[in-house]
Write an enzyme that holds these catalytic residues in place. Sequence first.
Site, short mmCIF file in Angstrom:
data_model
loop_
_atom_site.label_atom_id
_atom_site.label_comp_id
_atom_site.label_asym_id
_atom_site.label_seq_id
_atom_site.Cartn_x
_atom_site.Cartn_y
_atom_site.Cartn_z
N GLU A 143 41.02 40.48 48.77
CA GLU A 143 41.28 41.81 48.46
C GLU A 143 41.22 42.90 49.74
O GLU A 143 41.95 43.81 49.51
CB GLU A 143 40.25 42.33 47.23
CG GLU A 143 40.72 41.47 45.97
CD GLU A 143 40.26 39.93 45.92
OE1 GLU A 143 39.47 39.79 46.91
OE2 GLU A 143 40.59 39.34 45.00
N HIS A 198 35.08 38.52 34.49
CA HIS A 198 36.35 38.84 34.19
C HIS A 198 36.18 39.97 33.07
O HIS A 198 37.10 40.11 32.25
CB HIS A 198 37.22 37.82 33.59
CG HIS A 198 37.62 36.72 34.79
ND1 HIS A 198 36.47 35.71 35.10
CD2 HIS A 198 38.66 36.30 35.32
CE1 HIS A 198 37.11 34.98 35.90
NE2 HIS A 198 38.24 35.47 36.05
#
Lengths: 327, 435
Positions: free
Chosen positions: A60, A129
């Site tokens: 990322e 998540h």
Amino acid sequence: MPEQTVIEAVRATMQAEMQRDDSVILLGEDVGSRGGVFLASDGLIDEFGEDRVIDTPLAESSICGVAIGAAVNGLRPIAEIQFADFVWPAINQLVGEASKVRYGTNGVKTAPMTVRVPYGGGVRGGLYHSQSIEVLFAHTPGLSVVAPATPYDAKGLLASAIRSEDPVIVLEHKRTYRLVKGDVPDEDYTIPIGKAEIKRPGTDLSIFTYGLMLHYALQAAEMASAQGVDVEVVDLRTLRPLDEDAIAESASRTGKALIVQEDTPAVSISSEVAAIIGERCFFDLDGPITRLGPPEIPPMPFSPIQEAAFMPSPEKILAAIIKLAEL
Amino acid sequence: MSFQVELPHVGESVTEAVIGKWLIKPGDQIEKYDPLVEVITDKVNMDVPSPATGTLTKILAEEGETVLMGAVIAELETGEESAPVTPTESSPAQSATSSPSASRIGTLVQGANVGPTGGEFLDTSLSTNEPAESSEASERSGGVSRRQKGFSPVVTRLAAQHGIDLNSLVGTGLGGRVTKKDVMTAVEASGSSSSSVGSNGDEIIDPTPIRKMIADHMVKAMTEIPHAWSAIEVDVTGMVEWRAANKDQFEREHGVRITYLPMALAVVAGALREHPRLNSSWVDGKILLKTAVNVGVAVAAEEGLVVPVVHGAADASTVELAQQLDGVVKRARSNSMTIEDVQGGTFTLNNTGALGSVWGGAIINHPQAAILTTEAIVKRPVVITENGTDSVVVRSMMNICLSFDHRIIDGAEASQFLQAVKSGLEAITSESDLK
């Protein structure tokens, strides 16, 4: 008018913006042939090719760093972070670098980049998540943070983000992706960054919220109206900069404010909204500024029962409405 | 794109500057950082550089003008389009206060797949709608007795604003709390009366329009004009004797009673002619000396203070002044003054002595330069010196008090004016021929 889900609106908007402007590119994990983990970029690699729809390594920091480099050199990248839970390695690039490009170069360079970040829980996602990460970005001057909750707003705010000259974090609540369906006009439009919207007008108290909680708040407002309480629901839509005038106007008018969020309340968006109301509406208040959020525990639990206990729900919001209304 | 040029801050203690020479004219092109205008402050003289490249379209601060730091002094046209950083909502049109239609907000899809990577987690939240017995709900029932009674900020504010006694209201809120709605209901019920009674019996009165006008006028005078005060005592024994000897004959001959006011007015008007600065106004940083001597005379009418004006006072005889005053005061008291009666005053005389006052610091009648009060005439033991010998005698004494605009008049001039009035009044004796 065509009906779309949030994820369909996101995909259609990226497609339209890439058709409109050749400098718009897409990069992220699995955004290419897989079409994105939520299928937000489904089919875009076929239309725009590998040069404009770029599959990246699982890194990322690199995704956001590359996006900054592309942005200061004339492109308008849309970086996709697969899950907000994985954005942490990119914090230095976004908070430390992207936010400061305009200032650091004395305005010579800007970073016209968009970072799409699916966030939020209630999806049985457990620890990795489900996270709400908005506060860190919303605290950072130099970044704009939008959090559309409807397909219509998703299109208008994403288009504004892509056309912005400065970095914009677009927070998409992943539970709304296929849950919320609504009208989205075909024609081109944008929604200004920094403008809240009254999604439901009311006179007795104001709810300030964003993301998935908007829909829960609207449900709760309906239930409350059956009990004779007329609730206004204000969708913040942009978390930085907050629409202070709209917040103050609504809170002053109704005299009671309830702030609902999925993120834990300590040092959060609701803290800031409460501060704005405290500073600007003191002499118009007829009750304590009230906040509703989950308990202060580190993760969204995985167990369905515990997850439901953690998340605010329409019923919990209703209870808070009635308590404040009956005061 | 139009660009506003602000006067830059040049130092901590510098708050304003004088605009020197503009180095280019409207219509001229200028490059960013090229000198635009000279600026003079008490610390530094400098050229202000142009903050942008473009055409000078408007000069908003002329040469010689004093301008606050940060004020806009000019406008440039840069020829650039403004950056689309905040695009406006383009479609469909929607005002800020209206809410979107339900179809635009969206509906929730029953059984939608909301799992993180697709396929596994079907939403079931919509089918469970029974109100949860939440911790908040149970806390609520026990909250009534715990809550102490208090007034919220808006309740306190609205009650004060509308003069509502909160203790007289029955609260409909939790535990009998008085809510905003309760106050508004009480306000509607009470109607909008012009006076009301506060919680401790105090009466609240809405001022009449005249009272409000007087209030505004006083605030304007007191905040705009730097007042200074001076007073002097006058021996009016002669004037008192003159009036005692002549008042009956005067009334027979001229049809009006003679009071001390026209006598004082004649002297004051003459002194104003000699001291024109007392008969002036401070207008836009300049002193405007008035040709006409029109003296306003403060009169207590029923609704409040009014100041009818005696026009051309310096050119009128005492008789004429007495007649004019009689007419104008009668009209003031009967509320039938004309516009002419109240316009054009250049100085004000206030006979506060009629009310028994012996001392006063009057507020100047804006935009005049000064106001004079004539105080009560009282008999007092006074030391006089005749042929080198001091003796104490009983004299009729009167104080006259002057308030003056210190921007226009200094103490020396004020004293000269007071001395002129004093000597004019003291010159009157029982033998004077006042026409």
